[in-house]
Design an enzyme around this catalytic site. Sequence first.
Site, PDB file in Angstrom:
ATOM      1  N   ALA A 162     -10.170   7.306   0.994  1.00 47.17           N
ATOM      2  CA  ALA A 162      -8.948   7.772   0.327  1.00 47.17           C
ATOM      3  C   ALA A 162      -9.074   7.682  -1.195  1.00 47.17           C
ATOM      4  O   ALA A 162      -8.194   7.161  -1.878  1.00 47.17           O
ATOM      5  CB  ALA A 162      -7.724   7.008   0.824  1.00 47.17           C
TER       6      ALA A 162
ATOM      7  N   HIS B 233      -9.918  -0.421  -0.182  1.00 51.60           N
ATOM      8  CA  HIS B 233     -10.919   0.132   0.754  1.00 51.60           C
ATOM      9  C   HIS B 233     -11.848   1.162   0.096  1.00 51.60           C
ATOM     10  O   HIS B 233     -11.703   2.359   0.247  1.00 51.60           O
ATOM     11  CB  HIS B 233     -10.306   0.677   2.033  1.00 51.60           C
ATOM     12  CG  HIS B 233      -9.047   1.494   1.919  1.00 51.60           C
ATOM     13  ND1 HIS B 233      -8.924   2.589   1.104  1.00 51.60           N
ATOM     14  CD2 HIS B 233      -7.865   1.365   2.570  1.00 51.60           C
ATOM     15  CE1 HIS B 233      -7.724   3.111   1.250  1.00 51.60           C
ATOM     16  NE2 HIS B 233      -7.055   2.378   2.126  1.00 51.60           N
TER      17      HIS B 233
ATOM     18  N   GLU C 261       0.862  -1.196   0.000  1.00 50.91           N
ATOM     19  CA  GLU C 261       0.000   0.000   0.000  1.00 50.91           C
ATOM     20  C   GLU C 261       0.890   1.236   0.000  1.00 50.91           C
ATOM     21  O   GLU C 261       1.292   1.736   1.034  1.00 50.91           O
ATOM     22  CB  GLU C 261      -0.931   0.004   1.208  1.00 50.91           C
ATOM     23  CG  GLU C 261      -1.973   1.111   1.104  1.00 50.91           C
ATOM     24  CD  GLU C 261      -2.985   1.091   2.227  1.00 50.91           C
ATOM     25  OE1 GLU C 261      -4.049   1.719   2.073  1.00 50.91           O
ATOM     26  OE2 GLU C 261      -2.718   0.456   3.266  1.00 50.91           O
TER      27      GLU C 261
ATOM     28  N   LEU D 180      -8.633   9.382   9.780  1.00 51.36           N
ATOM     29  CA  LEU D 180      -8.691   7.968  10.138  1.00 51.36           C
ATOM     30  C   LEU D 180      -7.394   7.289   9.698  1.00 51.36           C
ATOM     31  O   LEU D 180      -6.925   7.479   8.572  1.00 51.36           O
ATOM     32  CB  LEU D 180      -9.881   7.286   9.466  1.00 51.36           C
ATOM     33  CG  LEU D 180     -11.250   7.527  10.110  1.00 51.36           C
ATOM     34  CD1 LEU D 180     -12.366   7.007   9.211  1.00 51.36           C
ATOM     35  CD2 LEU D 180     -11.347   6.879  11.484  1.00 51.36           C
ATOM     36  N   ALA D 181      -6.817   6.507  10.595  1.00 51.48           N
ATOM     37  CA  ALA D 181      -5.517   5.868  10.349  1.00 51.48           C
ATOM     38  C   ALA D 181      -5.680   4.359  10.416  1.00 51.48           C
ATOM     39  O   ALA D 181      -5.232   3.709  11.355  1.00 51.48           O
ATOM     40  CB  ALA D 181      -4.493   6.350  11.364  1.00 51.48           C
ATOM     41  N   GLY D 182      -6.334   3.795   9.411  1.00 48.90           N
ATOM     42  CA  GLY D 182      -6.630   2.370   9.479  1.00 48.90           C
ATOM     43  C   GLY D 182      -7.734   2.124  10.487  1.00 48.90           C
ATOM     44  O   GLY D 182      -8.402   3.044  10.960  1.00 48.90           O
TER      45      GLY D 182
ATOM     46  N   GLN E 169      -0.744   8.082   5.081  1.00 48.77           N
ATOM     47  CA  GLN E 169       0.584   7.786   4.531  1.00 48.77           C
ATOM     48  C   GLN E 169       1.439   9.057   4.522  1.00 48.77           C
ATOM     49  O   GLN E 169       0.927  10.177   4.451  1.00 48.77           O
ATOM     50  CB  GLN E 169       0.449   7.260   3.099  1.00 48.77           C
ATOM     51  CG  GLN E 169      -0.602   6.189   2.926  1.00 48.77           C
ATOM     52  CD  GLN E 169      -0.046   4.779   3.054  1.00 48.77           C
ATOM     53  OE1 GLN E 169       1.134   4.577   3.237  1.00 48.77           O
ATOM     54  NE2 GLN E 169      -0.921   3.804   2.953  1.00 48.77           N
TER      55      GLN E 169
ATOM     56  N   ASP F  62      -7.882  -3.693   7.320  1.00 47.89           N
ATOM     57  CA  ASP F  62      -6.951  -2.564   7.234  1.00 47.89           C
ATOM     58  C   ASP F  62      -6.523  -2.143   8.641  1.00 47.89           C
ATOM     59  O   ASP F  62      -6.285  -0.966   8.895  1.00 47.89           O
ATOM     60  CB  ASP F  62      -7.592  -1.395   6.480  1.00 47.89           C
ATOM     61  CG  ASP F  62      -6.582  -0.316   6.093  1.00 47.89           C
ATOM     62  OD1 ASP F  62      -5.386  -0.634   5.998  1.00 47.89           O
ATOM     63  OD2 ASP F  62      -6.990   0.855   5.922  1.00 47.89           O
TER      64      ASP F  62
END
Length: 419
Positions: free
Chosen positions: A253, A249, A161, A339-341, A173, A306
Amino acid sequence: MVQAIINGRLVAGSKVLDGCALLFNTKIIGIVSRETLDNAWQRERAWNGEPLAVTDAQGAYVSPGFINLHIHGCAGADTMDAGDDTLVVMSGFLVQTGVTSFLPATMTCAFPEIYKALEQIRKYMTVLVRRREEWHGPQAVEEKEEKATLPGARVLGAYLEGPFISSAYKGAQQEKYITSADFAYISDFSDVIKAVVLAPETLVQEVERLQRFIVQCRDHHILVSLGHSGAAYEEAVQAVGLGASHVTHLCNAMSGLHHRAPGLAGAALDTDATCELIADDLHVHPAVQRILYKVKGAAGLELVTDSMRACGMPEGVSELGGQKVYIKDGAARLEDGTLAGSVVTMNRAMANFRRNTGASVPEVVRMVTENQAQELGLFERIGSLCPGALADIAIFNEDFTIIRTFIDGNEVYKNPDFL
């Protein structure tokens, strides 16, 4: 020894079979009637001359083990840690959630860090022979090659990813490491990488280069997944036409669905691309989950977690890709609120999706087994209860709480609450 699971509701394809028994050793032997099994048990406590061991599922569902195609971490470990125990920790935790195979996901980082993580994955991955029509050369004679011992879920390879993504849709990221897609960056790990994320608009002015990258990936059996992308509808459809077959996902994103600009989300819905979905009810609203289910159906969706290292851990401060992440109320967010995963587990995601959409248990199971196995070319080996498949099995109740998990016919998890 032959094992049998009795008194279970067997999830076999689109059906739930009652009154049957599942027979297996390291592989699935088959499904027989309870009467047939009882006769064999009463005669000699054996099946075809082999000792017979029986497990009572007590009315729970029995399905193929789940496959998590996209997971960064759990239980305090993250793929990018690249430590000797990283995948050991993840593997041991995942069987508690019914997952028997997974693709550890890397992040957008400096290439030396990515390569270090890929080396660890290569060390631990189990090489399964792809479907029969894709066998090539003498390496196909061995069904699988064990690289190193893991305590639970097997590693099938890596999910890359980044860094071939869009700065505008980078999510959690790090932008400074984003770069343009070039197969030369990943060619040394073409045996390890099973999926790579691509923002197609970054190569839209170089169609030949875009096509070459996608073709090179597909020639090495690497799924090209569109994601972290601001692609226009036309750009995304073009990439699918060139061979990209997967979407990372869905809804997250990426350029969203607008009635005059359908974006990547619109292209995902309007093509045959298989789409991931994070069903934690934070990344995608339950109503949108229902819409996606109606449009794509169970055959076109794959549930993924994720998840990051905080999955399975208490709330507080965690880390993802060198960035602080705050875990609260079931959400993992960067300091700016991004949101971070997720911190959802696969079995909880399955429960959420079924509750939100009304999908049947076989449909939800398909979205975590058959679809992934088919995409990876491994459906003859994993993802089903068909004779000859590896005996990867999950036993779970109505709310998808995992009771037992088997890998290669060995019980690797037994829920202490159901002893």
